[in-house]
Design an enzyme around this catalytic site. Structure first.
Site, PDB file in Angstrom:
ATOM      1  N   GLU A 180      23.127  32.471  16.984  1.00  0.00           N
ATOM      2  CA  GLU A 180      23.623  31.157  17.421  1.00  0.00           C
ATOM      3  C   GLU A 180      23.026  30.649  18.737  1.00  0.00           C
ATOM      4  O   GLU A 180      23.751  30.364  19.694  1.00  0.00           O
ATOM      5  CB  GLU A 180      25.156  31.203  17.523  1.00  0.00           C
ATOM      6  CG  GLU A 180      25.815  31.621  16.212  1.00  0.00           C
ATOM      7  CD  GLU A 180      27.332  31.726  16.289  1.00  0.00           C
ATOM      8  OE1 GLU A 180      27.905  31.552  17.380  1.00  0.00           O
ATOM      9  OE2 GLU A 180      27.950  31.998  15.248  1.00  0.00           O
ATOM     10  N   GLU A 296      27.088  35.412   6.255  1.00  0.00           N
ATOM     11  CA  GLU A 296      28.525  35.448   6.594  1.00  0.00           C
ATOM     12  C   GLU A 296      29.314  34.551   5.648  1.00  0.00           C
ATOM     13  O   GLU A 296      30.182  33.779   6.068  1.00  0.00           O
ATOM     14  CB  GLU A 296      28.753  35.018   8.052  1.00  0.00           C
ATOM     15  CG  GLU A 296      27.984  35.844   9.053  1.00  0.00           C
ATOM     16  CD  GLU A 296      28.300  35.514  10.509  1.00  0.00           C
ATOM     17  OE1 GLU A 296      29.314  34.850  10.773  1.00  0.00           O
ATOM     18  OE2 GLU A 296      27.517  35.936  11.376  1.00  0.00           O
TER      19      GLU A 296
HETATM   20  C1  XIL Z   1      34.130  36.961  13.852  1.00  0.00           C
HETATM   21  C2  XIL Z   1      34.820  38.214  13.350  1.00  0.00           C
HETATM   22  O1  XIL Z   1      34.878  38.198  11.955  1.00  0.00           O
HETATM   23  C3  XIL Z   1      36.205  38.295  13.926  1.00  0.00           C
HETATM   24  O2  XIL Z   1      36.831  39.499  13.533  1.00  0.00           O
HETATM   25  C4  XIL Z   1      36.116  38.192  15.445  1.00  0.00           C
HETATM   26  O3  XIL Z   1      37.391  38.162  15.980  1.00  0.00           O
HETATM   27  C5  XIL Z   1      35.400  36.945  15.859  1.00  0.00           C
HETATM   28  O4  XIL Z   1      34.122  36.929  15.265  1.00  0.00           O
HETATM   29  N1  XIL Z   1      30.059  33.871  13.495  1.00  0.00           N
HETATM   30  C6  XIL Z   1      29.614  35.149  13.764  1.00  0.00           C
HETATM   31  C7  XIL Z   1      30.549  36.286  13.648  1.00  0.00           C
HETATM   32  O5  XIL Z   1      28.419  35.356  13.980  1.00  0.00           O
HETATM   33  O6  XIL Z   1      30.273  37.308  14.567  1.00  0.00           O
HETATM   34  C8  XIL Z   1      31.985  35.860  13.780  1.00  0.00           C
HETATM   35  O7  XIL Z   1      32.796  36.984  13.428  1.00  0.00           O
HETATM   36  C9  XIL Z   1      32.282  34.678  12.887  1.00  0.00           C
HETATM   37  C10 XIL Z   1      31.423  33.505  13.246  1.00  0.00           C
END
Ligand code: XIL
Length: 387
Positions: A180, A296
């Site tokens: 990001e 994701e």
């Molecule tokens: C999220 C996790 O799933 C949660 O458990 C944590 O509390 C916050 O982060 N983008 C990303 C991930 O790159 O690392 C994030 O993951 C979700 C958004």
């Protein structure tokens, strides 16, 4: 053709729901919900039929695609049913414990205990592991702000990557080296996101991070990972342009980058999905010689109707419509869902439903049973072109 077909179908659904909502004031909630569902099912002849019970990982592997999941929370360690489901469905695991705030209780020490448990679990069960993430503006420990500055930032970054990527060297299929780094609304040139790394090290921090990772773990595939790129919205368009520019720059200057991670946190009620724009974006990335992973994937169901049958059908449609386009691009080598079962998803908190109903957005329900979303994902693997 496909665009029109898609938009027509989704818009018809929402128009249908809109007119049904008018009936709502005349009847009970329960009646409205079942009315929604019946209407939807009656008018929606979409089939999520899947042949056989073959798990997702096997269907994906048949096409040369990796399927896996993130299991960010401690539950995997303590829940045998979740472990069994992960072993059954997944060929790759993303441990949720490799962020700065999880690994570094204080500036001087690293705690690999939980990360190691995951990596060992994956290895023992013949799963690949994916590292997430070495450099991010977020998830920094509390001490970071008062400790890291312009003078020592480079040293901290180098030490962190050497320690962490070095610790797991040879064990990671791939790393999200940088997460990001683009955020157009921040107003910086080329869409750069404001971050301590940018502030302290300038735009070269990305190249630096990839080079160090590549030195300490030459076997792993190194990815840049980002979100907010999926839809036909001006802000996503602007971000696609900025991300592509960044990837072009990295490739042209010889940064050891191998892939792009498209997070794909999809929005269940968003209708502005334009397959051609996604295809073009992926083709442009592939033409740089980069692989792509859907890293994701999940579908926010916050604004979707309460009715479970209806909600499941919409979520499944979103998965299938998106993945079927994404997997058409042969540079896409893997799909990771951000969680596997609705019992454990970050969106339960992050996008809690206003009606407080449990979210239903992953392939398995809270009892580890396959849902229509599982079917939808299975179908996209079955229909994907061979890699
Ligand atoms: C999220 C996790 O799933 C949660 O458990 C944590 O509390 C916050 O982060 N983008 C990303 C991930 O790159 O690392 C994030 O993951 C979700 C958004």
């Amino acid at each position: 053709m496909k665009i029109n077909h898609f938009l027509t179908r989704r818009h018809a659904l929402y128009l249908g729901l809109g007119s049904l909502a008018g009936l709502g004031s005349l009847t009970t909630n329960k009646l409205i919900n079942s009315c929604y569902a019946n209407q939807f099912i009656a008018h929606q002849h979409r089939s999520f039929y899947v042949q056989g019970n073959t798990p997702l990982k096997t269907r994906a592997a048949k096409k040369g695609i990796i399927y896996g999941a993130d299991c960010g929370s401690l539950e995997l360690q303590s829940q045998p049913e979740l472990q069994a489901a992960v072993i059954q469905e997944c060929a790759m695991l993303v441990p949720g414990f490799l962020k700065w705030n999880m690994l570094r209780p204080n500036p001087a020490s690293f705690n690999f205990t939980r990360g190691d448990w995951y990596v060992n679990f994956a290895q023992k069960n013949k799963m690949l592991t994916r590292g997430h993430t070495l450099v991010w503006y977020d998830a920094l420990p509390k001490w970071f702000k008062e400790t890291v500055n312009k003078q020592n930032a480079r040293q901290f970054l180098e030490e962190h990557i050497k320690k962490v990527a070095g610790h797991y060297a040879g064990k990671m299929h791939s790393w999200d080296v940088v997460n990001e780094a683009i955020n157009v609304p921040d107003g910086l040139p080329n869409g750069w996101r404001k971050s301590p790394w940018l502030e302290f090290l300038g735009t070269d921090y990305i190249d630096l991070a990839f080079r160090i990772t590549s030195e300490v773990d030459p076997q792993s595939l190194l990815f840049y990972n980002d979100f907010g790129l999926e839809y036909d919205k001006p802000e996503h368009e602007a971000k696609r342009t900025a991300v592509l520019k960044l990837l072009e720059k990295l490739k042209s200057q010889g940064t050891p980058i191998h892939g792009f991670g498209m997070q794909s946190h999809l929005d269940g009620h968003e209708t502005r999905f334009n397959p051609q724009k996604l295809r073009n974006f992926f083709r442009d990335i592939a033409s740089l010689g980069l692989k792509i992973m859907i890293t994701e994937l999940d579908v926010v169901d916050k604004k979707l109707p309460k009715d479970i049958d209806l909600r499941d059908r919409i979520v499944a449609s979103v998965y299938e419509d998106y993945l079927s386009v994404a997997l058409d691009e042969k540079a896409v080598i893997g799909v990771i869902t951000w969680g596997l079962s609705d019992r454990y998803t970050w969106l339960a908190e992050f996008h809690r439903r206003d009606d407080q109903e449990p979210v239903r957005l992953l392939p398995l329900d809270t009892q580890m049973q396959r849902k229509l979303s599982w079917n939808a994902i299975a179908r996209t693997f079955d229909n994907a072109p061979q890699r």
